[in-house]
Each structure stands twice: as structure tokens, then as C-alpha cells.
Design a protein around this motif. Sequence first.
Motif, short mmCIF file in Angstrom:
data_model
loop_
_atom_site.label_atom_id
_atom_site.label_comp_id
_atom_site.label_asym_id
_atom_site.label_seq_id
_atom_site.Cartn_x
_atom_site.Cartn_y
_atom_site.Cartn_z
N GLU A 98 -27.01 4.42 29.57
CA GLU A 98 -27.82 5.62 29.40
C GLU A 98 -26.97 6.88 29.48
OE1 GLU A 98 -31.39 7.84 31.78
OE2 GLU A 98 -31.46 5.66 31.67
N SER A 99 -26.07 6.93 30.44
CA SER A 99 -25.21 8.10 30.62
C SER A 99 -24.33 8.32 29.40
CB SER A 99 -24.32 7.94 31.86
OG SER A 99 -25.10 7.93 33.02
N ASN A 100 -23.78 7.24 28.86
CA ASN A 100 -22.88 7.36 27.71
C ASN A 100 -23.59 7.79 26.44
OD1 ASN A 100 -20.51 6.92 29.06
ND2 ASN A 100 -20.43 4.74 28.60
N GLN A 101 -24.90 7.72 26.42
CA GLN A 101 -25.66 8.19 25.26
C GLN A 101 -25.98 9.68 25.36
OE1 GLN A 101 -29.06 5.59 25.00
NE2 GLN A 101 -27.81 3.84 24.41
N ALA A 102 -25.80 10.25 26.53
CA ALA A 102 -26.09 11.66 26.75
C ALA A 102 -24.77 12.44 26.76
CB ALA A 102 -26.85 11.85 28.06
N ASP A 103 -24.81 13.67 27.25
CA ASP A 103 -23.62 14.51 27.18
C ASP A 103 -23.12 14.99 28.55
OD1 ASP A 103 -21.70 15.68 25.47
OD2 ASP A 103 -22.65 17.63 25.71
N HIS A 104 -23.80 14.63 29.63
CA HIS A 104 -23.42 15.18 30.94
C HIS A 104 -22.46 14.30 31.73
CE1 HIS A 104 -26.30 18.36 30.43
NE2 HIS A 104 -27.27 17.49 30.23
N VAL A 105 -22.68 13.00 31.69
CA VAL A 105 -21.85 12.06 32.45
C VAL A 105 -21.47 10.91 31.53
CG1 VAL A 105 -21.74 10.52 34.45
CG2 VAL A 105 -23.08 12.63 34.60
N TRP A 106 -20.16 10.63 31.47
CA TRP A 106 -19.67 9.54 30.65
C TRP A 106 -18.82 8.60 31.49
CZ3 TRP A 106 -17.19 13.10 26.42
CH2 TRP A 106 -18.19 13.68 25.64
N PHE A 107 -18.74 7.38 31.04
CA PHE A 107 -17.85 6.37 31.61
C PHE A 107 -16.97 5.89 30.47
CE2 PHE A 107 -21.52 6.57 34.29
CZ PHE A 107 -21.06 6.31 35.57
N VAL A 108 -15.66 6.08 30.60
CA VAL A 108 -14.72 5.69 29.54
C VAL A 108 -13.58 4.88 30.16
CG1 VAL A 108 -15.27 7.69 28.08
CG2 VAL A 108 -13.38 7.83 29.71
N PRO A 109 -12.96 4.00 29.36
CA PRO A 109 -11.90 3.17 29.93
C PRO A 109 -10.60 3.90 30.23
CG PRO A 109 -12.22 2.68 27.60
CD PRO A 109 -13.29 3.64 27.99
N ASP A 110 -10.30 4.97 29.46
CA ASP A 110 -9.05 5.70 29.67
C ASP A 110 -9.14 7.09 29.03
OD1 ASP A 110 -8.53 5.33 26.86
OD2 ASP A 110 -7.66 3.36 27.32
N LEU A 111 -8.11 7.89 29.26
CA LEU A 111 -8.12 9.27 28.73
C LEU A 111 -8.06 9.30 27.21
CD1 LEU A 111 -5.90 11.12 31.36
CD2 LEU A 111 -8.38 11.36 31.02
N ASP A 112 -7.42 8.32 26.60
CA ASP A 112 -7.40 8.28 25.14
C ASP A 112 -8.81 8.09 24.58
OD1 ASP A 112 -4.64 8.67 25.04
OD2 ASP A 112 -4.21 6.51 25.01
N ALA A 113 -9.59 7.25 25.21
CA ALA A 113 -10.99 7.05 24.78
C ALA A 113 -11.79 8.34 24.98
CB ALA A 113 -11.62 5.89 25.54
N LEU A 114 -11.51 9.06 26.04
CA LEU A 114 -12.17 10.35 26.26
C LEU A 114 -11.80 11.32 25.15
CD1 LEU A 114 -13.79 12.46 27.79
CD2 LEU A 114 -11.79 12.80 29.28
#
Length: 125
Positions: A98-114
Amino acid sequence: MPDEVRERAGVRMLVCDPQGPPIATTQDALDLIGAAFLGAELVAVPASRLDEGFFSLGTRFAGEVMQKFVNYRLRLVVVGDISRHLAGSSALRALVQESNQADHVWFVPDLDALDARLRAGRERR
């Protein structure tokens, strides 16, 4: 490397040092928010710095931290492998999705993915 404000993918962010102090209380989260007020609009926190309680939703710690960031209009990005935590909690998997579908809080595997996600967001605008 200390926590530092820098630009990545066109966004000023506070990139937190993986070896920095743990984030175990809401005050620790507020300290990061204060540091981000040096001009960042996003805080990238290594998952390894988050207290284990963050990933156990019954503690409500994740919700408290996420709400602080939303209240201060800063995006929070948890960076790193959290698969161990996801494997043990369907509630956490749902929160991350749910968080990854919005814009406030994301969970990513690494800075490149960010970086890729930020660039993709700019292209859609």
C-alpha cells in the motif's frame, strides 16, 4: 559517511548512513526530520537502522514514525532488504504494498531503485 543532505535523481534528500545510530523511538525519527529541514524533501533510511519493532506492526512504532513524516510533509524511504520481515507478516506485506502505491512512504531495495522511481515519477508529470 555521516547522514548528509544531497541531491539524487533531481531530489534533495537526507541520505542516512547505514552505520549511524538506530532509530528506536519517535524522538529518533523526529531528530531525522529536524536534520532534513536543512533543505531535504525526502529521508532515505537504511532498513538496518530501524529498530526491530518497526517491522512488528503490533508495536505501532512504524505507524508512529510514518505519521511523523507525513505530518512534517517529508517523504520517508526505507532502503534495504526487508524480506525476512515480510516473510513473517502478511500485515507488513500489505503495508509495504500500500505504501509503495502512494507517495509519502516507500520501501525500496537500494538507492539505485529509489533513483529509478524518482526519475519515473518525474517523467509521468
